[in-house]
Structure formats: structure tokens, C-alpha cells
Design a protein around this motif. Sequence first.
Motif, PDB file in Angstrom:
ATOM      1  N   ALA A 178       0.818  -1.213   0.000  1.00 51.30           N
ATOM      2  CA  ALA A 178       0.000   0.000   0.000  1.00 51.30           C
ATOM      3  C   ALA A 178       0.849   1.259   0.000  1.00 51.30           C
ATOM      4  O   ALA A 178       0.314   2.366  -0.003  1.00 51.30           O
ATOM      5  CB  ALA A 178      -0.912   0.004   1.225  1.00 51.30           C
ATOM      6  N   ARG A 179       2.135   1.096  -0.016  1.00 58.85           N
ATOM      7  CA  ARG A 179       3.045   2.228   0.139  1.00 58.85           C
ATOM      8  C   ARG A 179       3.330   2.898  -1.194  1.00 58.85           C
ATOM      9  O   ARG A 179       3.529   2.246  -2.218  1.00 58.85           O
ATOM     10  CB  ARG A 179       4.347   1.729   0.759  1.00 58.85           C
ATOM     11  CG  ARG A 179       5.280   2.805   1.286  1.00 58.85           C
ATOM     12  CD  ARG A 179       6.488   2.134   1.923  1.00 58.85           C
ATOM     13  NE  ARG A 179       6.077   1.193   2.969  1.00 58.85           N
ATOM     14  CZ  ARG A 179       6.830   0.187   3.391  1.00 58.85           C
ATOM     15  NH1 ARG A 179       8.017  -0.023   2.835  1.00 58.85           N
ATOM     16  NH2 ARG A 179       6.384  -0.602   4.339  1.00 58.85           N
ATOM     17  N   ASN A 180       3.353   4.207  -1.166  1.00 58.20           N
ATOM     18  CA  ASN A 180       3.748   4.977  -2.340  1.00 58.20           C
ATOM     19  C   ASN A 180       5.271   4.988  -2.425  1.00 58.20           C
ATOM     20  O   ASN A 180       5.935   5.524  -1.535  1.00 58.20           O
ATOM     21  CB  ASN A 180       3.205   6.402  -2.225  1.00 58.20           C
ATOM     22  CG  ASN A 180       3.536   7.259  -3.442  1.00 58.20           C
ATOM     23  OD1 ASN A 180       4.275   6.844  -4.320  1.00 58.20           O
ATOM     24  ND2 ASN A 180       2.983   8.452  -3.483  1.00 58.20           N
ATOM     25  N   PRO A 181       5.862   4.424  -3.462  1.00 58.14           N
ATOM     26  CA  PRO A 181       7.325   4.370  -3.544  1.00 58.14           C
ATOM     27  C   PRO A 181       7.977   5.738  -3.676  1.00 58.14           C
ATOM     28  O   PRO A 181       9.178   5.874  -3.442  1.00 58.14           O
ATOM     29  CB  PRO A 181       7.568   3.505  -4.794  1.00 58.14           C
ATOM     30  CG  PRO A 181       6.319   3.637  -5.594  1.00 58.14           C
ATOM     31  CD  PRO A 181       5.212   3.785  -4.614  1.00 58.14           C
ATOM     32  N   ASP A 182       7.201   6.753  -4.037  1.00 56.13           N
ATOM     33  CA  ASP A 182       7.766   8.090  -4.196  1.00 56.13           C
ATOM     34  C   ASP A 182       7.788   8.880  -2.887  1.00 56.13           C
ATOM     35  O   ASP A 182       8.290   9.999  -2.860  1.00 56.13           O
ATOM     36  CB  ASP A 182       6.964   8.875  -5.233  1.00 56.13           C
ATOM     37  CG  ASP A 182       7.053   8.256  -6.611  1.00 56.13           C
ATOM     38  OD1 ASP A 182       8.116   7.657  -6.905  1.00 56.13           O
ATOM     39  OD2 ASP A 182       6.079   8.353  -7.369  1.00 56.13           O
ATOM     40  N   SER A 183       7.240   8.337  -1.824  1.00 53.10           N
ATOM     41  CA  SER A 183       7.186   9.042  -0.546  1.00 53.10           C
ATOM     42  C   SER A 183       8.222   8.478   0.420  1.00 53.10           C
ATOM     43  O   SER A 183       8.226   7.276   0.704  1.00 53.10           O
ATOM     44  CB  SER A 183       5.791   8.923   0.077  1.00 53.10           C
ATOM     45  OG  SER A 183       5.771   9.466   1.375  1.00 53.10           O
ATOM     46  N   LYS A 184       9.083   9.331   0.932  1.00 55.30           N
ATOM     47  CA  LYS A 184      10.107   8.859   1.864  1.00 55.30           C
ATOM     48  C   LYS A 184       9.515   8.522   3.229  1.00 55.30           C
ATOM     49  O   LYS A 184      10.132   7.806   4.022  1.00 55.30           O
ATOM     50  CB  LYS A 184      11.193   9.923   2.036  1.00 55.30           C
ATOM     51  CG  LYS A 184      10.796  11.122   2.881  1.00 55.30           C
ATOM     52  CD  LYS A 184      12.000  12.009   3.160  1.00 55.30           C
ATOM     53  CE  LYS A 184      11.660  13.138   4.133  1.00 55.30           C
ATOM     54  NZ  LYS A 184      12.830  13.962   4.451  1.00 55.30           N
ATOM     55  N   TYR A 185       8.302   9.012   3.519  1.00 52.65           N
ATOM     56  CA  TYR A 185       7.685   8.760   4.822  1.00 52.65           C
ATOM     57  C   TYR A 185       6.954   7.423   4.879  1.00 52.65           C
ATOM     58  O   TYR A 185       6.389   7.069   5.910  1.00 52.65           O
ATOM     59  CB  TYR A 185       6.705   9.884   5.164  1.00 52.65           C
ATOM     60  CG  TYR A 185       7.371  11.227   5.308  1.00 52.65           C
ATOM     61  CD1 TYR A 185       8.089  11.554   6.446  1.00 52.65           C
ATOM     62  CD2 TYR A 185       7.280  12.168   4.290  1.00 52.65           C
ATOM     63  CE1 TYR A 185       8.705  12.787   6.569  1.00 52.65           C
ATOM     64  CE2 TYR A 185       7.888  13.402   4.404  1.00 52.65           C
ATOM     65  CZ  TYR A 185       8.601  13.710   5.537  1.00 52.65           C
ATOM     66  OH  TYR A 185       9.203  14.932   5.660  1.00 52.65           O
ATOM     67  N   GLY A 186       6.962   6.655   3.791  1.00 51.82           N
ATOM     68  CA  GLY A 186       6.246   5.388   3.767  1.00 51.82           C
ATOM     69  C   GLY A 186       6.810   4.343   4.701  1.00 51.82           C
ATOM     70  O   GLY A 186       6.126   3.376   5.037  1.00 51.82           O
TER      71      GLY A 186
END
Length: 388
Positions: free
Chosen positions: A230-238
Motif C-alpha cells: 500500500a506504500r507509495n514508492p515516491d514518498s520517503k515517509y512510507g
Amino acid sequence: MGFCKLRLQFIILFTFTCSIAFSQKKHDTDSVYLKHFIRDINDKISGSIFMSNSKLQLVFNNYPPNNWWDDDALVRRERPKDVVYIPNNSYLIGVGVSFGNLGIRASIQTPISEYNEDIYGKSSVFRLRVDGFVKKWYLDAEYYRYSGFTDTNVAIYDSTWNRPEKLIREDIITRSTNLHAVKFTNKKFSYKAVFKQKEIQLKSAFTTYYKLRYRSENYNAAEPFIPPLARNPDSKYGTMTRLRMNDFTVIGGGAGVLVWNGFYLGAMIGIGIGGQHQSFTLDSESGIHYSMIPALDIKASGGYNAERMFITFQLNSEMTYSALPSTFNQEFLAISYFTNFEVNCGYRFDMGPHISRSVQWANHIIHTTVDAVMGKGHVKTNKKASDN
């Protein structure tokens, strides 16, 4: 664990000391003015048992983009915009005692779970609250702890999930400490009567109010809050596994109560704004941010409140909002929705002469000490001298 115990002890000691040390008798003029609206019951001890449905919903969202796709070679799916966690058990039972201005309540979860524990696992909930009054301000200190949350969106982002298995995230633990200070502008409205049953509201009344709220929330997990699929690969906060939020908000609003033959219906609603300090831990780094946040305060209460017995229903809802790196530049969003519905039944017992005298003696000693420290006695003496 030791730190949490020390925090709880500090909250209880602070509220207890303030509520006793600064509780003051109403002036005669105030008593005459208010006697047709509010009835004091300071000569009695109230005991109550209550049941509540205390739901805490955690919502995590990583931006940008808002939508992206996952291809498992069989099915192409849109990943969820939000990852939502809820506890499997939010039904609590508790007991409360109020004595003058001081009130203490504690509750734990019942054996009743919303969903099959063999599939969705177990949750654990504990809540403790202490309240009192400091001069014209009402103080409320509360601590609650939730552990074990169910991932409600796993079927959306994991196309291979098609069999009963445990969905519980036992590693997610939330701890929250809330301190509220409320002041009402109209003395005819009794917050102690409408929401705490420490007085009796005799007639309908309305008021505006101001509220200062400090909240510290701590979310911890062994694995990232947002699952890999479910994680967005473009977000470092994932990859976040820890989030602590300390915020201070100022709220203003209105409150009112309708009364008829001992039955009452009251509500209060307010909005505000505040500042938040955020600290977080990712798989590769830790950081700190500051942000402005909105605040919402909603409470409602109704029931029957007589001299001896009271039966009440209460609903309150609060929201905690945290956006990283800021409210206006959101890359990671965490929101907790806390909703509590409660049924409370209680009875008031006479203190008796011995307990009453002990309380009066303790209050006299504390009042004398506080007045000496604050110099009130000196001011009164000078005033009498100037009058002569």
C-alpha cells in the motif's frame, strides 16, 4: 513503561492538588444569583459505573500521487488512498468516583470483540481520567492506551488475500495524554452538572467558552505503519515506524443545556487552531517538524440528574491531525478520530460528619498556605487599614 507510570502519577497529583488548593467558596452574591439555576452537592460522594464504546480510528496516507497502480501479473489494482486501522475491541467498562471538585475514572475493555478474534486478533484498551477545578477553570487530564489494530483495507491493496487469516497489527501501540482547561463566560451554565454530574442544573442556560488543550500522542510499531503493497514508492515517509505529536491548541465555541423536571440535554461545540511539534522515525533517518493544525471540539450529554441518582448518556468526538512535512505541503498524513459513546449510572452518598470535617480542615490548611504564598492575606490587611 516506567515513564508512562510517572506521567500518570504526575497528572493525578497535579490535578488533585490544583482542584483542592484552589477550590473556592462562591461569594454570597453569586450564591443568591445562581441558586435558581445550579444546586451544589459538595456534601456528597458520587459513585458510578459506566459502559462505553471508545473507538480510535487511525488513518495513514502517503502523497503524491493520490493514485497509483500495482500489477501482480494477474490483476491490476488501484492501491488505497488511505490505510485505516481500528481496534477489534472498543467496548469498555469502568468505575468513577467524584468528591467535591475532584473526579477519578478508570476503564478497561470488556471480553466482547466486534469481530472474530481467531481471524482479526485481539486488542487491548485502557483509559484513566482525572478532573477538577482551578479557580474559574475546569481541568481534565486523561491518558489512554490502545494496542492491536485491524487493517481494514488489506483486501484492496493485497490481491492475494483470499483466505481467513489474522489481520491484526499487534505491533502498533498508541499512547495519548490530554490536558484540557476550559472557562465558561456565563455562570448560569454548569459544566460540572451537564458533563460531570457534580452539580445539578435546575434551569436552561447558554454560554460561550474558551478552551486550552495540550495533547501528546505517541504511535509506535515494529513494522512501518503503511504496508509495502500500500506504500507509495515516491514518498520517503512510507517507512515510518514511530510518530510522536505534541500540540497546543486554542478553541472557542458555544454550549447550552435544556432542563425539564430533572431531565436535561446539553451540548458544546468549538473550533480552533494550534501548533504541533512532530518527531518521527523512518528506516533510514529520524526528523523533527513543526506545523499549524486545526482543532475541533464536540460534546453532547443528556439524561436524568437528581439529588441522589443520575443516569446519563454522553457523546464526545475529537480529531488529531498531523501532516508531514507541513499542513500545506502534505507528503504524509496521519489522522486519528476518537469517538466515545457512554452510558453512566451513579448514586450519591452522604459524606458523614467525620469526613466532612476532615475535608473542611484540609481545605482550610491549604487555603491558608496558598493565600500566604500568593500574598492575598497581605492585600486584605492593607485594604482594611486604608479603609480605617
